[in-house]
Design a protein around this motif. Structure first.
Motif, PDB file in Angstrom:
ATOM      1  N   TYR A   1       0.831  -1.207   0.000  1.00  0.00           N
ATOM      2  CA  TYR A   1       0.000   0.000   0.000  1.00  0.00           C
ATOM      3  C   TYR A   1       0.863   1.253   0.000  1.00  0.00           C
ATOM      4  O   TYR A   1       0.556   2.243  -0.676  1.00  0.00           O
ATOM      5  CB  TYR A   1      -0.925  -0.002   1.220  1.00  0.00           C
ATOM      6  N   GLU A   2       1.960   1.218   0.750  1.00  0.00           N
ATOM      7  CA  GLU A   2       2.837   2.392   0.874  1.00  0.00           C
ATOM      8  C   GLU A   2       3.597   2.681  -0.419  1.00  0.00           C
ATOM      9  O   GLU A   2       4.019   3.820  -0.648  1.00  0.00           O
ATOM     10  CB  GLU A   2       3.825   2.202   2.038  1.00  0.00           C
ATOM     11  N   ILE A   3       3.801   1.687  -1.262  1.00  0.00           N
ATOM     12  CA  ILE A   3       4.536   1.914  -2.515  1.00  0.00           C
ATOM     13  C   ILE A   3       3.622   1.719  -3.730  1.00  0.00           C
ATOM     14  O   ILE A   3       4.085   1.407  -4.829  1.00  0.00           O
ATOM     15  CB  ILE A   3       5.789   1.010  -2.613  1.00  0.00           C
ATOM     16  N   ARG A   4       2.329   1.918  -3.510  1.00  0.00           N
ATOM     17  CA  ARG A   4       1.354   1.800  -4.599  1.00  0.00           C
ATOM     18  C   ARG A   4       1.593   2.897  -5.643  1.00  0.00           C
ATOM     19  O   ARG A   4       2.122   3.963  -5.336  1.00  0.00           O
ATOM     20  CB  ARG A   4      -0.071   1.886  -4.050  1.00  0.00           C
TER      21      ARG A   4
ATOM     22  N   LEU B   1       0.048 -10.228  -7.802  1.00  0.00           N
ATOM     23  CA  LEU B   1      -0.386  -9.516  -6.600  1.00  0.00           C
ATOM     24  C   LEU B   1      -0.135  -8.012  -6.714  1.00  0.00           C
ATOM     25  O   LEU B   1      -0.987  -7.198  -6.347  1.00  0.00           O
ATOM     26  CB  LEU B   1       0.344 -10.063  -5.372  1.00  0.00           C
ATOM     27  N   VAL B   2       1.016  -7.657  -7.234  1.00  0.00           N
ATOM     28  CA  VAL B   2       1.403  -6.248  -7.309  1.00  0.00           C
ATOM     29  C   VAL B   2       0.602  -5.513  -8.379  1.00  0.00           C
ATOM     30  O   VAL B   2       0.401  -4.295  -8.297  1.00  0.00           O
ATOM     31  CB  VAL B   2       2.926  -6.135  -7.577  1.00  0.00           C
ATOM     32  N   ASN B   3       0.095  -6.236  -9.349  1.00  0.00           N
ATOM     33  CA  ASN B   3      -0.655  -5.623 -10.446  1.00  0.00           C
ATOM     34  C   ASN B   3      -1.879  -4.849  -9.951  1.00  0.00           C
ATOM     35  O   ASN B   3      -2.343  -3.917 -10.601  1.00  0.00           O
ATOM     36  CB  ASN B   3      -1.093  -6.713 -11.432  1.00  0.00           C
ATOM     37  N   ASN B   4      -2.386  -5.207  -8.791  1.00  0.00           N
ATOM     38  CA  ASN B   4      -3.523  -4.495  -8.211  1.00  0.00           C
ATOM     39  C   ASN B   4      -3.097  -3.197  -7.528  1.00  0.00           C
ATOM     40  O   ASN B   4      -3.949  -2.373  -7.170  1.00  0.00           O
ATOM     41  CB  ASN B   4      -4.236  -5.393  -7.198  1.00  0.00           C
ATOM     42  N   LEU B   5      -1.788  -3.016  -7.347  1.00  0.00           N
ATOM     43  CA  LEU B   5      -1.268  -1.867  -6.595  1.00  0.00           C
ATOM     44  C   LEU B   5      -0.601  -0.829  -7.492  1.00  0.00           C
ATOM     45  O   LEU B   5      -0.478   0.331  -7.119  1.00  0.00           O
ATOM     46  CB  LEU B   5      -0.261  -2.353  -5.545  1.00  0.00           C
ATOM     47  N   THR B   6      -0.152  -1.250  -8.655  1.00  0.00           N
ATOM     48  CA  THR B   6       0.470  -0.324  -9.595  1.00  0.00           C
ATOM     49  C   THR B   6       0.365  -0.896 -11.006  1.00  0.00           C
ATOM     50  O   THR B   6       0.320  -2.122 -11.179  1.00  0.00           O
ATOM     51  CB  THR B   6       1.953  -0.079  -9.257  1.00  0.00           C
ATOM     52  N   LYS B   7       0.317  -0.022 -11.988  1.00  0.00           N
ATOM     53  CA  LYS B   7       0.247  -0.464 -13.380  1.00  0.00           C
ATOM     54  C   LYS B   7       1.579  -0.296 -14.098  1.00  0.00           C
ATOM     55  O   LYS B   7       1.660  -0.473 -15.305  1.00  0.00           O
ATOM     56  CB  LYS B   7      -0.852   0.314 -14.115  1.00  0.00           C
ATOM     57  N   GLU B   8       2.632   0.041 -13.356  1.00  0.00           N
ATOM     58  CA  GLU B   8       3.977   0.176 -13.938  1.00  0.00           C
ATOM     59  C   GLU B   8       4.883  -0.887 -13.334  1.00  0.00           C
ATOM     60  O   GLU B   8       5.581  -0.648 -12.344  1.00  0.00           O
ATOM     61  CB  GLU B   8       4.534   1.576 -13.674  1.00  0.00           C
TER      62      GLU B   8
ATOM     63  N   ILE C   1      16.260   4.653  -0.400  1.00  0.00           N
ATOM     64  CA  ILE C   1      15.162   4.909  -1.333  1.00  0.00           C
ATOM     65  C   ILE C   1      15.657   4.698  -2.752  1.00  0.00           C
ATOM     66  O   ILE C   1      16.502   5.453  -3.247  1.00  0.00           O
ATOM     67  CB  ILE C   1      14.600   6.339  -1.170  1.00  0.00           C
ATOM     68  N   LEU C   2      15.132   3.698  -3.413  1.00  0.00           N
ATOM     69  CA  LEU C   2      15.588   3.306  -4.750  1.00  0.00           C
ATOM     70  C   LEU C   2      15.330   4.416  -5.775  1.00  0.00           C
ATOM     71  O   LEU C   2      14.278   5.044  -5.780  1.00  0.00           O
ATOM     72  CB  LEU C   2      14.856   2.023  -5.159  1.00  0.00           C
ATOM     73  N   GLU C   3      16.329   4.636  -6.635  1.00  0.00           N
ATOM     74  CA  GLU C   3      16.195   5.621  -7.709  1.00  0.00           C
ATOM     75  C   GLU C   3      16.413   5.018  -9.088  1.00  0.00           C
ATOM     76  O   GLU C   3      15.688   5.316 -10.026  1.00  0.00           O
ATOM     77  CB  GLU C   3      17.190   6.774  -7.489  1.00  0.00           C
ATOM     78  N   GLN C   4      17.445   4.180  -9.202  1.00  0.00           N
ATOM     79  CA  GLN C   4      17.773   3.579 -10.496  1.00  0.00           C
ATOM     80  C   GLN C   4      18.314   2.174 -10.291  1.00  0.00           C
ATOM     81  O   GLN C   4      18.854   1.849  -9.223  1.00  0.00           O
ATOM     82  CB  GLN C   4      18.843   4.390 -11.226  1.00  0.00           C
ATOM     83  N   ILE C   5      18.166   1.357 -11.326  1.00  0.00           N
ATOM     84  CA  ILE C   5      18.824   0.054 -11.357  1.00  0.00           C
ATOM     85  C   ILE C   5      19.766   0.036 -12.559  1.00  0.00           C
ATOM     86  O   ILE C   5      19.369   0.366 -13.676  1.00  0.00           O
ATOM     87  CB  ILE C   5      17.794  -1.083 -11.436  1.00  0.00           C
TER      88      ILE C   5
ATOM     89  N   PHE D   1      13.516   3.275 -11.435  1.00  0.00           N
ATOM     90  CA  PHE D   1      12.469   2.633 -10.645  1.00  0.00           C
ATOM     91  C   PHE D   1      12.369   3.354  -9.307  1.00  0.00           C
ATOM     92  O   PHE D   1      13.337   3.955  -8.833  1.00  0.00           O
ATOM     93  CB  PHE D   1      12.783   1.150 -10.404  1.00  0.00           C
ATOM     94  N   GLU D   2      11.192   3.251  -8.702  1.00  0.00           N
ATOM     95  CA  GLU D   2      10.984   3.873  -7.391  1.00  0.00           C
ATOM     96  C   GLU D   2      10.958   2.860  -6.254  1.00  0.00           C
ATOM     97  O   GLU D   2      11.112   3.208  -5.084  1.00  0.00           O
ATOM     98  CB  GLU D   2       9.668   4.655  -7.397  1.00  0.00           C
TER      99      GLU D   2
END
Length: 301
Positions: free
Chosen positions: A140-143, A162-169, A209-213, A223-224
């Protein structure tokens, strides 16, 4: 009176161990908790999906729980690490890193597990903050964020669903040749979930806090946040040294009463359950305490 003799020794003083101890304390059972204060979620900024405690830090929940548990006079807390265990005539003998030796009729392992993270630079600093394992605990926090899934095959597919319900990216990073069947590939395509097969070199972040891969070929993707399907090992070898059987997935094998395959030895929390959460740990600890009290009662009444 032998001050090193207890009815129950609990190894691990986080949620499962403290829950076990509270149940035993309320039954006036002389109980020792051995804990070194190094939980696997110590880096996680907030704990979620646990009623009354949603959004609290793991440390806050533990400190309040410990304070409540230690109000019961028969509970003792020992700051240290259990290193050895053996069966003795009185039950079990546990030796700590400080050389202290304790005996108990029953032993509880509430020791959690140790995550084995992928060998990617920067991932450890992000673990539990912006690189996570569980949509229920952190999703929920990283939706609605640009999300990577660092996994392959069935594990990656399960997480993506599972994650597909939380974000479309969503992008799956397999780090090797993708391993999906045709049906899975079709569903991933249907939901616009991309797949990158390049090996990951490094995670760029700011204070976790992720910024790039960055990939080994030098290319980069923004990526976030990310999910990863980690492997794990048991935090201590004492259960197996005592003869406790592990499941094929590496968990301590227990029955519905949290009993291991060794009489008098119990396990609860993450070390024996695939459902890895604070709520599950507390629940399993509560059962463990009640069953141990039942056994002690039957043995003495």
């Amino acid at each position: 009176m032998d001050t090193n003799q207890f009815e129950v020794i609990i190894i691990g003083g986080s949620y499962a161990g403290l829950s076990t101890a509270m149940t035993l304390g309320r039954s006036l059972r002389k109980t020792l908790i051995i804990d070194a204060g190094e939980p696997c979620n110590k880096q996680t900024p907030h704990s979620h999906n646990f009623l009354t405690q949603d959004g609290k830090t793991p440390r806050e929940i533990t400190e309040v729980s410990k304070k409540q548990v230690l109000k019961y006079d028969t509970i003792t807390f020992y700051d240290g690490t259990a290193l050895k265990g053996r069966k003795v005539s009185e039950g079990f003998e546990i030796t700590t890193n400080n050389g202290a030796v304790f005996k108990g009729k029953k032993v509880v392992f509430a020791t959690g597990i140790k995550d084995l993270l992928p060998a990617i630079k920067g991932i450890e600093q992000c673990w539990g903050i912006s690189v996570v394992h569980c949509p229920y605990c952190h999703g929920y926090e990283i939706r609605d964020k640009k999300t990577a899934i660092i996994a392959n095959g069935n594990k990656a597919f399960h997480l993506a669903s599972l994650v597909n319900n939380l974000t479309k990216e969503i992008t799956i990073l397999t780090s090797e040749k993708k391993n999906f069947d045709e049906s899975q590939l079709q569903k991933l395509k249907q939901h616009n979930i991309k797949i990158i097969e390049k090996e990951i070199s490094e995670i760029i972040h700011k204070k976790g806090i992720l910024e790039q891969i960055i990939f080994t070929d030098g290319s980069k993707e923004i990526f976030e946040c990310a999910y990863t399907a980690t492997t794990f090992k048991q935090s201590t070898s004492i259960p197996t040294e005592l003869g406790c059987k592990l499941t094929e997935n590496g968990y301590i094998e227990v029955d519905i009463m949290q009993k291991t395959t060794v009489n008098g030895v119990f396990a609860c929390g993450d070390n024996s359950a695939m459902m890895r959460s604070v709520a599950t740990a507390v629940y399993s600890g509560n059962i463990t305490g009640a069953i141990i009290n039942k056994e002690l009662t039957e043995e003495s009444f």
